[in-house]
Design a protein around this motif. Structure first.
Motif, PDB file in Angstrom:
ATOM      1  N   ARG A   1       0.880  -1.184   0.000  1.00 12.43           N
ATOM      2  CA  ARG A   1       0.000   0.000   0.000  1.00 12.43           C
ATOM      3  C   ARG A   1       0.907   1.220   0.000  1.00 12.43           C
ATOM      4  O   ARG A   1       1.724   1.394   0.905  1.00 12.43           O
ATOM      5  CB  ARG A   1      -0.912   0.027   1.226  1.00 12.43           C
ATOM      6  CG  ARG A   1      -1.730   1.317   1.330  1.00 12.43           C
ATOM      7  CD  ARG A   1      -2.616   1.354   2.565  1.00 12.43           C
ATOM      8  NE  ARG A   1      -3.744   0.437   2.419  1.00 12.43           N
ATOM      9  CZ  ARG A   1      -4.688   0.278   3.351  1.00 12.43           C
ATOM     10  NH1 ARG A   1      -4.612   0.962   4.495  1.00 12.43           N
ATOM     11  NH2 ARG A   1      -5.688  -0.566   3.157  1.00 12.43           N
TER      12      ARG A   1
ATOM     13  N   ARG B   1       1.167   4.512 -10.717  1.00 12.32           N
ATOM     14  CA  ARG B   1       0.334   3.447 -11.294  1.00 12.32           C
ATOM     15  C   ARG B   1       0.987   2.853 -12.532  1.00 12.32           C
ATOM     16  O   ARG B   1       0.918   1.639 -12.761  1.00 12.32           O
ATOM     17  CB  ARG B   1      -1.041   4.014 -11.654  1.00 12.32           C
ATOM     18  CG  ARG B   1      -2.034   4.033 -10.510  1.00 12.32           C
ATOM     19  CD  ARG B   1      -3.459   4.025 -11.019  1.00 12.32           C
ATOM     20  NE  ARG B   1      -4.398   3.776  -9.948  1.00 12.32           N
ATOM     21  CZ  ARG B   1      -5.293   4.649  -9.517  1.00 12.32           C
ATOM     22  NH1 ARG B   1      -5.355   5.844 -10.058  1.00 12.32           N
ATOM     23  NH2 ARG B   1      -6.127   4.330  -8.549  1.00 12.32           N
TER      24      ARG B   1
ATOM     25  N   ASP C   1       0.753  -7.011  -5.611  1.00 15.49           N
ATOM     26  CA  ASP C   1      -0.476  -6.216  -5.559  1.00 15.49           C
ATOM     27  C   ASP C   1      -0.137  -4.843  -4.991  1.00 15.49           C
ATOM     28  O   ASP C   1       0.467  -4.750  -3.921  1.00 15.49           O
ATOM     29  CB  ASP C   1      -1.521  -6.879  -4.656  1.00 15.49           C
ATOM     30  CG  ASP C   1      -2.156  -8.092  -5.293  1.00 15.49           C
ATOM     31  OD1 ASP C   1      -2.198  -8.151  -6.526  1.00 15.49           O
ATOM     32  OD2 ASP C   1      -2.607  -8.986  -4.545  1.00 15.49           O
TER      33      ASP C   1
ATOM     34  N   GLU D   1      -1.706  -1.120  -3.822  1.00 13.87           N
ATOM     35  CA  GLU D   1      -2.873  -0.335  -3.447  1.00 13.87           C
ATOM     36  C   GLU D   1      -2.418   1.105  -3.247  1.00 13.87           C
ATOM     37  O   GLU D   1      -1.349   1.348  -2.694  1.00 13.87           O
ATOM     38  CB  GLU D   1      -3.456  -0.915  -2.150  1.00 13.87           C
ATOM     39  CG  GLU D   1      -4.829  -0.436  -1.778  1.00 13.87           C
ATOM     40  CD  GLU D   1      -5.370  -1.186  -0.572  1.00 13.87           C
ATOM     41  OE1 GLU D   1      -6.534  -1.582  -0.600  1.00 13.87           O
ATOM     42  OE2 GLU D   1      -4.608  -1.377   0.407  1.00 13.87           O
TER      43      GLU D   1
ATOM     44  N   LEU E   1      -7.441   4.968  -2.196  1.00 18.76           N
ATOM     45  CA  LEU E   1      -7.970   5.189  -0.863  1.00 18.76           C
ATOM     46  C   LEU E   1      -7.921   6.675  -0.521  1.00 18.76           C
ATOM     47  O   LEU E   1      -7.115   7.425  -1.073  1.00 18.76           O
ATOM     48  CB  LEU E   1      -7.160   4.420   0.179  1.00 18.76           C
ATOM     49  CG  LEU E   1      -7.445   2.919   0.351  1.00 18.76           C
ATOM     50  CD1 LEU E   1      -7.009   2.119  -0.850  1.00 18.76           C
ATOM     51  CD2 LEU E   1      -6.777   2.395   1.626  1.00 18.76           C
TER      52      LEU E   1
ATOM     53  N   THR F   1     -14.682   3.618  -1.017  1.00 21.62           N
ATOM     54  CA  THR F   1     -13.261   3.294  -0.914  1.00 21.62           C
ATOM     55  C   THR F   1     -12.813   3.354   0.541  1.00 21.62           C
ATOM     56  O   THR F   1     -13.412   4.083   1.345  1.00 21.62           O
ATOM     57  CB  THR F   1     -12.422   4.263  -1.780  1.00 21.62           C
ATOM     58  OG1 THR F   1     -11.065   3.833  -1.818  1.00 21.62           O
ATOM     59  CG2 THR F   1     -12.471   5.677  -1.226  1.00 21.62           C
TER      60      THR F   1
ATOM     61  N   MET G   1      -5.149  -4.743   4.793  1.00 27.88           N
ATOM     62  CA  MET G   1      -5.358  -4.389   3.399  1.00 27.88           C
ATOM     63  C   MET G   1      -6.499  -5.176   2.753  1.00 27.88           C
ATOM     64  O   MET G   1      -6.736  -5.054   1.548  1.00 27.88           O
ATOM     65  CB  MET G   1      -4.064  -4.605   2.613  1.00 27.88           C
ATOM     66  CG  MET G   1      -2.928  -3.704   3.076  1.00 27.88           C
ATOM     67  SD  MET G   1      -1.297  -4.205   2.455  1.00 27.88           S
ATOM     68  CE  MET G   1      -1.466  -3.856   0.710  1.00 27.88           C
TER      69      MET G   1
END
Length: 406
Positions: A117, A135, A146, A148, A178, A205, A353
């Protein structure tokens, strides 16, 4: 039958073969040392099998900028000022950020991290381009790590001068990030918390707020956040990161607030590396450690995860992108036992998460790390580089080293 990961060793000492099918653990049984090893099976060489590590609080857009953005004062204010000044001078470009984030993720993946994250700066003069660049880099790691994203918006988000920052935070949330922010730095922390909750509900979110990143015991917005989550009935995942001033309270106050946080279902992220570096510089005698009230929170049943926060940037000049470094600091600076410290950098952040924990049971995700260590304690102590990292039943990273005394 799917892939078999042979000759691994569980924490209780059992030598096992782990059968993986369709990204899940299909069986865990005693190793068969006489069995044939098909070409698609993996020999783990007796390495210790552990749940995959996770980084619940990174700043990938800032990573690996220590030389480019010096912080002469070494404190939090100096780091913030240095970063904003560099950003406004155009020190960073989109392509530069993409490559740095890619390298930061490579370091994390090699060390056994399969979930991250990251907070990403937004607002001010930057808009949302940091999120776009981060991103783009994270897309290169799809299927391996993964990632976030949290919109870490500039202050203020309430009152005069907040319009551009609120617009940026809304844009981040609308894109699936988020809701982030720093209520304790706002002119009205309660109003900032209410705005974060409203945006989380509007865009469906979760929330992760930098909370009380200060040794000032009078700055305590965490209980305000907990009460508002309870009062509004918010059913999104909520995390509060840092919570340093909670560690400055008396044991009774810590316990009371910890129970309130548990009732609200808020997860806490403690960040020993960066907070040990930034906090307490103005207190040369009996310097506080800059950590939250880990024991009180865990005793109350709160999910407490640990992360590195910043890595080799003006907020933290060092860091190896290895959660075992974070775990070691938990043992030394927070008096957490090694098994608990490892959980705080693996299954606890996964839970925070929204990811399922890995306990090597049938049906668990086939995500794990095999490391050349005799025990969890030894893994934390030595941080061996030799590791095999598995994500959804596939080896995604492997490190093999040779050390010779000449």
């Amino acid at each position: 039958m799917g892939t078999v990961f042979r000759n691994g060793r569980l924490q209780d000492g059992r030598s096992v073969d782990v059968v993986v099918d369709d990204g899940r653990i299909a069986s865990v049984g005693p190793s068969d040392p006489t069995g044939q090893l098909p070409s698609d099976d993996v020999d783990l060489g007796g390495f210790l099998l552990l749940p995959p590590m996770a980084e619940p609080h990174a700043h990938l857009d800032k990573a690996l900028t220590s030389e480019a953005v010096p912080n002469p004062t070494g404190d939090l204010t100096g780091a913030i000022d240095a970063w904003i000044a560099a950003d406004e001078r155009g020190v960073f470009t989109h392509d530069d950020m993409v490559e740095r984030v890619d390298e930061a993720l490579r370091k994390l993946a090699l060390n056994g991290v399969t979930a991250v994250r990251t907070h990403v700066n937004a607002g001010g003069g930057a808009g949302t381009w940091h999120l776009d660049a981060t991103r783009e880099a994270a897309a290169r790691w799809a299927g391996k790590v993964d990632v976030e994203f949290v919109g870490l918006v500039h202050t203020p988000i309430v009152g005069p001068g907040s319009d551009v920052n609120v617009a940026a935070l809304r844009a981040c949330a609308a894109s699936g990030a988020l809701v982030g922010g720093c209520p304790h730095l706002e002119p009205d922390g309660a109003a900032a918390i209410d705005l974060a909750i409203a945006l989380a509900e509007e865009f469906d979110t979760p929330i992760d707020l930098h909370t009380d990143e200060t040794l000032d015991p009078t700055m305590l917005t965490l209980p305000q956040l907990a009460r508002r989550v309870i009062d509004t009935g918010l059913d999104r995942r909520v995390a509060a990161s840092h919570c340093v001033s909670l560690g400055m309270q008396t044991p009774d106050v810590q316990s009371d607030i910890a129970r309130l946080v548990a009732e609200a279902g808020i997860g806490i992220v403690t960040l020993p590396q960066t907070n040990l570096f930034l906090q307490g510089r103005e207190r040369p005698t009996a310097t506080p450690r800059g950590l939250t009230a880990i024991a009180a929170l865990r005793d109350a049943g709160v999910v407490v995860a640990a992360g590195a926060d910043n890595v080799q940037d003006p907020f933290n000049l060092v860091g190896r992108s290895d959660p075992l470094e974070t775990a070691a600091l938990l043992v030394m600076a927070a008096h957490v036992l090694p098994d608990d410290a490892y959980d705080m950098v693996s299954n606890a952040p996964r839970t925070l998460m929204g990811l399922p924990p890995v306990r090597f049971e049938v049906g668990d995700p086939a995500d794990f790390v095999a490391i050349d260590a005799p025990s969890v304690r030894a893994a934390i102590a030595d941080a061996p580089a030799d590791r095999v990292v598995v994500r959804t039943g596939r080896v995604v990273a492997r490190t093999e080293t040779t050390r010779t005394i000449c």
